[in-house]
Write an enzyme that holds these catalytic residues in place. Sequence first.
Site, short mmCIF file in Angstrom:
data_model
loop_
_atom_site.label_atom_id
_atom_site.label_comp_id
_atom_site.label_asym_id
_atom_site.label_seq_id
_atom_site.Cartn_x
_atom_site.Cartn_y
_atom_site.Cartn_z
CG LEU A 122 8.38 28.52 -10.55
CD1 LEU A 122 9.39 27.19 -11.28
CD2 LEU A 122 9.48 29.63 -10.75
N GLY A 130 2.88 31.88 -11.23
CA GLY A 130 2.15 33.08 -10.82
C GLY A 130 0.84 33.07 -10.48
CD GLU A 143 -2.73 0.87 2.48
OE1 GLU A 143 -3.09 -0.23 2.76
OE2 GLU A 143 -3.45 2.17 2.69
CD GLU A 165 3.02 14.11 10.93
OE1 GLU A 165 1.94 13.63 10.59
OE2 GLU A 165 3.30 15.06 10.35
C1 LIG Z 1 -9.10 11.17 0.72
C2 LIG Z 1 -8.77 10.12 1.87
C3 LIG Z 1 -9.19 8.82 1.54
C4 LIG Z 1 -8.85 7.96 2.57
N1 LIG Z 1 -9.28 6.57 2.10
C5 LIG Z 1 -9.41 5.67 3.35
C6 LIG Z 1 -9.75 4.30 3.02
O1 LIG Z 1 -9.94 3.74 1.72
N2 LIG Z 1 -9.81 3.59 4.14
C7 LIG Z 1 -9.40 3.95 5.57
O2 LIG Z 1 -9.86 3.07 6.20
N3 LIG Z 1 -9.05 5.02 5.47
C8 LIG Z 1 -8.94 5.92 4.65
N4 LIG Z 1 -8.58 7.32 4.80
C9 LIG Z 1 -8.20 7.53 6.25
C10 LIG Z 1 -6.58 7.90 6.37
O3 LIG Z 1 -5.97 6.56 6.18
C11 LIG Z 1 -6.52 8.50 7.75
O4 LIG Z 1 -7.03 9.93 7.66
C12 LIG Z 1 -5.07 8.51 8.40
O5 LIG Z 1 -4.59 7.45 8.49
C13 LIG Z 1 -4.93 9.61 9.38
O6 LIG Z 1 -5.89 9.18 10.61
P1 LIG Z 1 -6.68 10.59 11.06
O7 LIG Z 1 -7.41 11.36 10.06
O8 LIG Z 1 -7.67 9.81 12.29
O9 LIG Z 1 -5.77 11.38 11.86
P2 LIG Z 1 -5.24 11.13 13.30
O10 LIG Z 1 -4.63 9.92 13.57
O11 LIG Z 1 -6.21 11.81 14.21
O12 LIG Z 1 -3.97 12.27 13.19
C14 LIG Z 1 -4.09 13.53 13.44
C15 LIG Z 1 -2.54 14.12 13.43
O13 LIG Z 1 -1.76 13.48 14.41
C16 LIG Z 1 -0.63 13.02 14.13
N5 LIG Z 1 -0.29 11.98 15.02
C17 LIG Z 1 -1.22 10.74 15.36
N6 LIG Z 1 -0.63 9.91 16.10
C18 LIG Z 1 0.78 10.25 16.31
C19 LIG Z 1 1.70 9.87 17.19
N7 LIG Z 1 1.70 9.00 17.75
N8 LIG Z 1 3.03 10.48 17.00
C20 LIG Z 1 3.08 11.76 16.11
N9 LIG Z 1 2.02 12.24 15.36
C21 LIG Z 1 0.80 11.70 15.61
C22 LIG Z 1 -0.84 12.52 12.84
O14 LIG Z 1 0.36 12.28 12.07
C23 LIG Z 1 -1.73 13.88 12.19
O15 LIG Z 1 -0.73 14.78 11.72
C24 LIG Z 1 -8.76 8.31 3.83
C25 LIG Z 1 -8.35 9.53 4.04
C26 LIG Z 1 -8.54 10.56 3.34
C27 LIG Z 1 -8.37 12.06 3.66
#
Ligand SMILES: Cc1cc2nc3c(=O)[nH]c(=O)nc-3n(C[C@H](O)[C@H](O)[C@H](O)COP(=O)(O)OP(=O)(O)OC[C@H]3O[C@@H](n4cnc5c(N)ncnc54)[C@H](O)[C@@H]3O)c2cc1C
Length: 385
Positions: free
Chosen positions: A339, A341, A244, A369
Amino acid sequence: MKREIFSEEHELFRAAFRRFAKSHVEPKIAEWNSSGQSDKATWRAMGEAGYLGAAMPERYGGGGGDFLFQAIVIEELAWMRAHALQTSLHSDICMPYLLHYGSEAQKESFLRKAITGELLVAIAMTEPGTGSDLAGISTRAVRDGDDYVLNGQKTFISNGQNCGLVIVVVKTDPGAQPAHRGISLILVETDRPGFERGRRLDKLGLRGQDTSELFFNDCRVPTTNLLGEEGKGFRYLMTQLQQERLVIGVGSIASCRRSLADTIEYVKQRKAFGRSIASFQNTQFKLAELATEVEIGQTFVDRLLAAHVRGEDLVQEVSMAKYWTTELQKRLTSQCLQLFGGYGFMNEYPISTDYADAAVQTIYAGTSEIMKLIIARRLGLDDDA
Ligand SMILES: Cc1cc2nc3c(=O)[nH]c(=O)nc-3n(C[C@H](O)[C@H](O)[C@H](O)COP(=O)(O)OP(=O)(O)OC[C@H]3O[C@@H](n4cnc5c(N)ncnc54)[C@H](O)[C@@H]3O)c2cc1C
């Protein structure tokens, strides 16, 4: 620089797919981007032409090739900006779960149809309350006789509207310690009572991609819909994440190449102060730096592709590639837009959508992260490592 990982057979496949995509995919991109969703007829055409299961075994109707064939499909679609067609999710992320952990009956009924494009597959891990911390999911599957009964909610699910089958990540043992040992994967056909699609979500970028909420309210499926063994879901997910994350790296570098190529063309024809924008040293240095980084990224991704095809364990390296190529893509699209503009800010110039589309690359399939945490752990920097 000539890339060395592809054989003549791969190159013939690329040429054929490029022709196919030009006539069957490219004319539909604008329509998908405005409707927020791709159409099922194109998926069927992709499947029938052999472009969804090129790396799947022939006995299930696949092409029997290696992963490089699918990498070609990813690169060509990324170059074309056909992001609405999430074939990499269907073919390179979901299908391997069915192939590696599915029973013979599951492969016959689901994998075969997925390869023809008759059945689109999604994977639902993320929930409103948890994304990065997968062990914290709360969707439950409770055994009741010969059934599992699912309750919970998923969000941000790609292909959520178009899919006919969802690989749902559930808790079968909420008391398990550590928590990830209580996770299982269950296949849910979308015509099961209790399954409901929610909103197609409105997004900053990747506007043609269907990203949705899914609900499970007393959704009953037979226990034969369990994928692999109970309690092993987390291990399966961690194993499959290698491909993936490599998929994201492959697409990221291909998208960088397209943004860069378009920017080089633009700066050559745009003039300011009686000279082309390309003749300013700032433009030359910026584009020289970005072109260098794209070559470095491509070289790394190609090495990983070759090692992945050989079956090597690359968890640390694909995490590096996912983190680095997607951060490059964000930086590159931002600098290329500059670039252009003011034209770079106009939606009619694709660099503006490249910039918006790049934003999510460092988030899904594990954030930058989380990639750094994995790398650090592999470097032995974590007390628990
Ligand atoms: C367009 C799109 C398509 C997607 N498609 C799928 C899909 O098909 N199936 C599916 O299951 N999911 C899907 N996702 C979900 C995606 O995998 C998650 O959004 C992603 O894993 C982050 O989880 P979260 O949004 O809950 O962020 P959070 O886990 O809440 O994270 C928020 C912030 O905290 C940081 N953070 C979290 N834990 C830590 C740590 N231990 N140390 C430091 N920083 C940390 C993260 O890096 C991030 O910056 C999709 C998301 C999008 C936007």
